[in-house]
Motif scaffolding. Sequence first.
Motif, short mmCIF file in Angstrom:
data_model
loop_
_atom_site.label_atom_id
_atom_site.label_comp_id
_atom_site.label_asym_id
_atom_site.label_seq_id
_atom_site.Cartn_x
_atom_site.Cartn_y
_atom_site.Cartn_z
N THR A 135 -61.34 12.46 -18.49
CA THR A 135 -60.12 12.93 -17.84
C THR A 135 -60.43 13.92 -16.73
N MET A 136 -61.37 14.84 -16.99
CA MET A 136 -61.74 15.82 -15.98
C MET A 136 -62.33 15.14 -14.75
N THR A 137 -63.16 14.12 -14.96
CA THR A 137 -63.77 13.41 -13.83
C THR A 137 -62.72 12.73 -12.97
N VAL A 138 -61.75 12.08 -13.61
CA VAL A 138 -60.69 11.40 -12.86
C VAL A 138 -59.87 12.39 -12.04
N TRP A 139 -59.49 13.51 -12.65
CA TRP A 139 -58.67 14.48 -11.93
C TRP A 139 -59.45 15.18 -10.82
N GLN A 140 -60.75 15.37 -11.01
CA GLN A 140 -61.56 15.94 -9.93
C GLN A 140 -61.63 14.99 -8.74
N TRP A 141 -61.69 13.69 -9.01
CA TRP A 141 -61.64 12.72 -7.92
C TRP A 141 -60.30 12.77 -7.20
N PRO A 171 -58.13 30.86 -6.78
CA PRO A 171 -57.66 30.88 -8.18
C PRO A 171 -56.36 30.11 -8.40
N MET A 172 -55.37 30.26 -7.51
CA MET A 172 -54.10 29.58 -7.71
C MET A 172 -54.26 28.07 -7.70
N GLY A 173 -55.08 27.56 -6.80
CA GLY A 173 -55.32 26.11 -6.76
C GLY A 173 -56.04 25.63 -8.01
N LEU A 174 -57.02 26.41 -8.47
CA LEU A 174 -57.75 26.01 -9.68
C LEU A 174 -56.83 26.00 -10.89
N THR A 176 -53.63 25.58 -10.86
CA THR A 176 -52.67 24.49 -10.70
C THR A 176 -53.26 23.18 -11.21
N VAL A 177 -54.49 22.90 -10.80
CA VAL A 177 -55.15 21.67 -11.25
C VAL A 177 -55.39 21.72 -12.76
N ALA A 178 -55.85 22.88 -13.26
CA ALA A 178 -56.11 23.01 -14.69
C ALA A 178 -54.83 22.83 -15.50
N ALA A 179 -53.72 23.40 -15.04
CA ALA A 179 -52.45 23.27 -15.75
C ALA A 179 -51.99 21.81 -15.78
N LEU A 180 -52.15 21.10 -14.66
CA LEU A 180 -51.78 19.68 -14.63
C LEU A 180 -52.60 18.88 -15.63
N ILE A 181 -53.89 19.19 -15.73
CA ILE A 181 -54.75 18.46 -16.67
C ILE A 181 -54.36 18.77 -18.10
N THR A 248 -62.51 23.93 -21.83
CA THR A 248 -63.21 22.88 -21.08
C THR A 248 -62.64 22.71 -19.68
N GLN A 249 -61.33 22.64 -19.55
CA GLN A 249 -60.72 22.40 -18.24
C GLN A 249 -61.07 23.51 -17.25
N ILE A 250 -60.99 24.76 -17.69
CA ILE A 250 -61.30 25.88 -16.80
C ILE A 250 -62.79 25.92 -16.49
N TYR A 251 -63.63 25.75 -17.50
CA TYR A 251 -65.08 25.85 -17.30
C TYR A 251 -65.59 24.79 -16.35
N VAL A 252 -65.13 23.55 -16.50
CA VAL A 252 -65.60 22.47 -15.63
C VAL A 252 -65.13 22.70 -14.20
N LEU A 253 -63.88 23.12 -14.01
CA LEU A 253 -63.37 23.35 -12.67
C LEU A 253 -64.06 24.54 -12.01
N GLN A 254 -64.49 25.52 -12.79
CA GLN A 254 -65.21 26.65 -12.22
C GLN A 254 -66.54 26.24 -11.61
N GLN A 255 -67.13 25.17 -12.12
CA GLN A 255 -68.40 24.69 -11.57
C GLN A 255 -68.23 24.07 -10.19
N SER A 256 -66.97 23.77 -9.81
CA SER A 256 -66.71 23.15 -8.51
C SER A 256 -66.61 24.17 -7.39
N GLY A 257 -66.68 25.44 -7.71
CA GLY A 257 -66.58 26.48 -6.69
C GLY A 257 -65.53 27.49 -7.05
N GLY A 258 -65.44 28.54 -6.26
CA GLY A 258 -64.45 29.57 -6.53
C GLY A 258 -65.04 30.72 -7.31
#
Length: 315
Positions: A135-141, A171-174, A176-181, A248-258
């Motif tokens: 799920t995280m991979t799909v939403w990151q795409w 932070p707000m964008g991250l 937002t994406v995390a909440a959607l996931i 998991t959602q926050i940790y994986v998205l943190q690896q994308s930057g920010g």
Amino acid sequence: MTTAPKDVSAPPDRRRPRTSVTPYLLAAPMFLAVIVALGYPLVRQLLMSFQEFGLRQQFGQPPAWVALDNYKTVLSDPAMLKVLVRSIVFCLVCMSLTMVAGVGLAALMTAISRWARLMLQVCLLLVWAMPVMVTMTVWQWLFDSRYGIVNWLLSHLGMSGMEGHAWTADPMGLFTVAALIVIWMSVPLVAFMSYAGLSQVPAEVMEAASLDGASAWRRFRSVTLPLVLPVIMIVGLLQIVWDLRVFTQIYVLQQSGGSTEDTNLLGTAVYRLGIGQGNYGVASALATVVLLLTLLLTWKYIATLLKQQKEAADR
């Protein structure tokens, strides 16, 4: 031979029936497994929260007792207080939106045809059964800054600056994406459990309300919702517990930057203090604070459920 007439004035026998021990014996193995699986780690965490437990203790040095110093470190750190507030806000937003979407889909399933309901249930089941990392991979795409369909769609709708926008850079964008996931992954369970409750509402009650002139919204608000409120409260309680410890959602998205410091929630903060920095004593204190915070946020739900169970037992 004549029999004496019964004394009709005598009070009826109000002795309570003897309680069988069989249900307790059947439930004993489950309770024992829960105590073994959760009891020891919880006691160990509580003990470590009062100790100075770092890397040296991992290699055999006895830990030193520091009383409440770890809790003082957690509660006096401005960064930790920001993490606490940020986690509560994130939890309440995700829980509220998840409950609204899940109950709405459950109500929709009661109104559509059998085949449409079956297709919707299959889709929800696939969403719920999908592994977290997939799920995280799909939403990151979807939210990719260069090839993501979200940026492409928003830019073609006339929103300037969305082409090449990096969602996880701020932070707000991250969040937002995390909440959607988080909402996307939680809605199916809420929808299924709410639909199970809605399907048990007696048709006679709904028919009587309809004959009294109540509209569809009035029937749902005044008749259906009170009847399924215990189920909704249990699901809401679970959502608070799950959303407060999102990791998991926050940790994986943190690896994308920010900035990691500006996007930490309680789950990632405990991980980075313990595994990342080796400060297991402070991490255990923060984890204990999370446990107490969870109980504080859910005590109203628990008290209401216990009250309802007591009223049902007294009937």
